[in-house]
Design an enzyme around this catalytic site. Structure first.
Site, mmCIF file in Angstrom:
data_model
loop_
_atom_site.group_PDB
_atom_site.id
_atom_site.type_symbol
_atom_site.label_atom_id
_atom_site.label_comp_id
_atom_site.label_asym_id
_atom_site.label_seq_id
_atom_site.Cartn_x
_atom_site.Cartn_y
_atom_site.Cartn_z
ATOM 1 N N HIS A 13 2.469 5.241 2.222
ATOM 2 C CA HIS A 13 3.567 5.443 1.264
ATOM 3 C C HIS A 13 3.630 4.225 0.359
ATOM 4 O O HIS A 13 4.143 3.178 0.735
ATOM 5 C CB HIS A 13 4.902 5.605 1.998
ATOM 6 C CG HIS A 13 6.057 5.916 1.092
ATOM 7 N ND1 HIS A 13 7.229 6.449 1.565
ATOM 8 C CD2 HIS A 13 6.238 5.782 -0.244
ATOM 9 C CE1 HIS A 13 8.082 6.615 0.568
ATOM 10 N NE2 HIS A 13 7.494 6.209 -0.552
ATOM 11 N N HIS A 15 4.098 2.726 -3.892
ATOM 12 C CA HIS A 15 4.363 2.860 -5.321
ATOM 13 C C HIS A 15 3.576 1.789 -6.070
ATOM 14 O O HIS A 15 3.687 0.601 -5.762
ATOM 15 C CB HIS A 15 5.855 2.674 -5.615
ATOM 16 C CG HIS A 15 6.738 3.677 -4.951
ATOM 17 N ND1 HIS A 15 7.138 4.842 -5.570
ATOM 18 C CD2 HIS A 15 7.296 3.693 -3.714
ATOM 19 C CE1 HIS A 15 7.905 5.526 -4.743
ATOM 20 N NE2 HIS A 15 8.027 4.854 -3.611
ATOM 21 N N LYS A 99 4.748 15.593 -2.894
ATOM 22 C CA LYS A 99 5.956 14.820 -2.602
ATOM 23 C C LYS A 99 7.209 15.583 -2.977
ATOM 24 O O LYS A 99 7.356 16.048 -4.108
ATOM 25 C CB LYS A 99 5.918 13.483 -3.362
ATOM 26 C CG LYS A 99 7.139 12.594 -3.128
ATOM 27 C CD LYS A 99 7.272 12.182 -1.654
ATOM 28 C CE LYS A 99 8.528 11.334 -1.435
ATOM 29 N NZ LYS A 99 8.276 9.919 -1.715
ATOM 30 N N HIS A 136 11.137 12.666 1.018
ATOM 31 C CA HIS A 136 12.226 11.688 1.012
ATOM 32 C C HIS A 136 13.419 12.389 1.647
ATOM 33 O O HIS A 136 14.050 13.246 1.034
ATOM 34 C CB HIS A 136 12.539 11.248 -0.418
ATOM 35 C CG HIS A 136 13.635 10.221 -0.497
ATOM 36 N ND1 HIS A 136 13.406 8.921 -0.890
ATOM 37 C CD2 HIS A 136 14.970 10.305 -0.228
ATOM 38 C CE1 HIS A 136 14.535 8.240 -0.856
ATOM 39 N NE2 HIS A 136 15.509 9.069 -0.465
ATOM 40 N N HIS A 174 9.771 6.900 5.427
ATOM 41 C CA HIS A 174 10.670 5.757 5.591
ATOM 42 C C HIS A 174 11.883 6.071 6.480
ATOM 43 O O HIS A 174 13.028 6.068 6.034
ATOM 44 C CB HIS A 174 11.109 5.183 4.243
ATOM 45 C CG HIS A 174 11.452 6.179 3.170
ATOM 46 N ND1 HIS A 174 12.305 7.246 3.366
ATOM 47 C CD2 HIS A 174 11.070 6.247 1.876
ATOM 48 C CE1 HIS A 174 12.425 7.930 2.245
ATOM 49 N NE2 HIS A 174 11.683 7.338 1.325
ATOM 50 N N ASP A 247 6.388 1.802 1.577
ATOM 51 C CA ASP A 247 7.320 2.138 0.505
ATOM 52 C C ASP A 247 7.537 0.940 -0.411
ATOM 53 O O ASP A 247 8.616 0.765 -0.983
ATOM 54 C CB ASP A 247 8.653 2.642 1.054
ATOM 55 C CG ASP A 247 9.545 3.273 -0.019
ATOM 56 O OD1 ASP A 247 9.003 3.692 -1.059
ATOM 57 O OD2 ASP A 247 10.767 3.323 0.189
#
Length: 351
Positions: A13, A15, A99, A136, A174, A247
């Protein structure tokens, strides 16, 4: 133990953002991880296979010279994603997951899903084409306390979803609560979960006591100490459906330090080092390899990495800030010392 050698880990995970900041972000993860699941919540979000493929090429171009870091791409799910787009994503060979952001749940999620039931055709196609649904896991309705959003999502959204789609492989991303740990443990084998370093090392006191610390603010928000302890127990248990997902979510300093700061913690420059710290505190360094390097690959049906990464027990001072495009970014532990470092031959520059 002065050094710790593990199979090269993966980040399930991550970004990386886009534009000028991309090269300032990707090299940190490339130095530590073999592969990473790359989030699609750009502006605009990556809702088509063509957009994902173009982003994939930009990531490859931004990698350090000679890097073998492999971005594993994801498609952004909306209420209107057609099954045909899922088929195109699977056929691309680049896209490994889809996602699901509940609309309004976090950064650049306004185009996300308003009602999971509207996505049933797309979800059926995800299962049919053996992709993974990354979620999420928070509700967003305003009458739910922000500290309860994950628990409510499990009961109201995820449990019915798993029942309706009996072949769907799901990663609950997460985790932040003891409730979520128990939900995954008691769930089907097609349900996995990622755990971040910040949720293993901090609780909500670290965010709020003595003044608000904007660089500790993320979503889902840090929870109680008993929740952190449950996450540590899960991560160090050897259970094969809990695995590493940082994350790491970069935002420029000015976007964090203002009256309405962005959610997200930038951990990429010290990610595996933080996990080593958490596992060492728990007396479980011998279980880090499974959590960091094996279980995620197994869950996604990918081969485990064959090379290794070595950490040294050599304290390292984190800079107060780092380059981020034409501005600066503040990493977790900025200005502090961390107990573990990558060995010298893989440690990137920090200036």
């Amino acid at each position: 133990m002065d050094t710790l050698t593990i199979t090269r880990p993966d980040d399930w995970h991550l970004h990386l953002r886009d534009g000028a900041a991309l090269a300032d972000v990707v090299h940190w993860s490339a130095a530590r991880f073999g592969r990473a699941i790359i989030m699609p919540n750009l502006t605009p979000p990556l809702t088509t296979t063509a957009a994902v493929e173009a982003y994939y090429q930009r990531i490859l171009a931004a990698r350090p010279a000679g890097s073998r870091f492999e971005p594993l791409m994801t498609l952004y799910l909306t209420d209107n994603t057609p099954a045909a787009e899922i088929e195109r994503a699977a056929a691309s060979g680049l896209i490994h997951a889809v996602k699901l952001y509940p609309a309004g749940a976090t950064t650049n999620s306004d185009s996300g899903v308003t009602d999971i039931r509207r996505c049933d055709d797309a979800l059926a196609a995800i299962a049919e084409h053996d992709l993974t649904l990354c979620i999420h896991g928070e509700v967003t309705h305003p009458d739910t306390d922000i500290f309860d959003r994950e628990a409510v999502f499990l009961e109201e959204r995820l449990a019915p979803l798993l029942e309706r789609h009996g072949q769907l492989r799901v990663v609950l991303e997460h985790l932040t609560t003891a409730n979520a740990v128990e939900f995954v443990r008691s769930g089907p084998t097609r349900l996995g979960a990622t755990i971040t370093p910040q949720h293993l090392l901090m609780n909500r006191n670290d965010l709020l006591v003595g003044g608000i610390r904007p660089h500790h603010y993320c979503l889902p928000i840090l929870k109680r100490e008993r929740d952190r302890e449950a996450l540590i127990d899960a991560a160090t248990s050897g259970h094969p459906r809990f695995f590493l997902g940082t994350d790491s979510a970069p935002h420029p300093r000015h976007a964090k330090e203002n009256a309405c700061g962005c959610a997200g913690i930038f951990t990429a420059p010290l990610a595996i080092e933080l996990y080593a710290e958490a596992f060492e505190r728990a007396g479980a360094l011998d279980r880090l390899t499974g959590f960091a390097s094996h279980y995620g690959a197994d869950f996604y049906g990918l081969p485990r990495n064959t090379d290794t990464l070595t950490l040294a027990r050599r304290p390292r001072a984190m800079p107060a800030s780092l380059p981020y495009g034409d501005t600066r970014i503040v990493p977790l532990r900025a200005g502090d010392e961390i107990p573990w470092s990558l060995t010298a031959d893989t440690q990137p520059e920090t200036a």
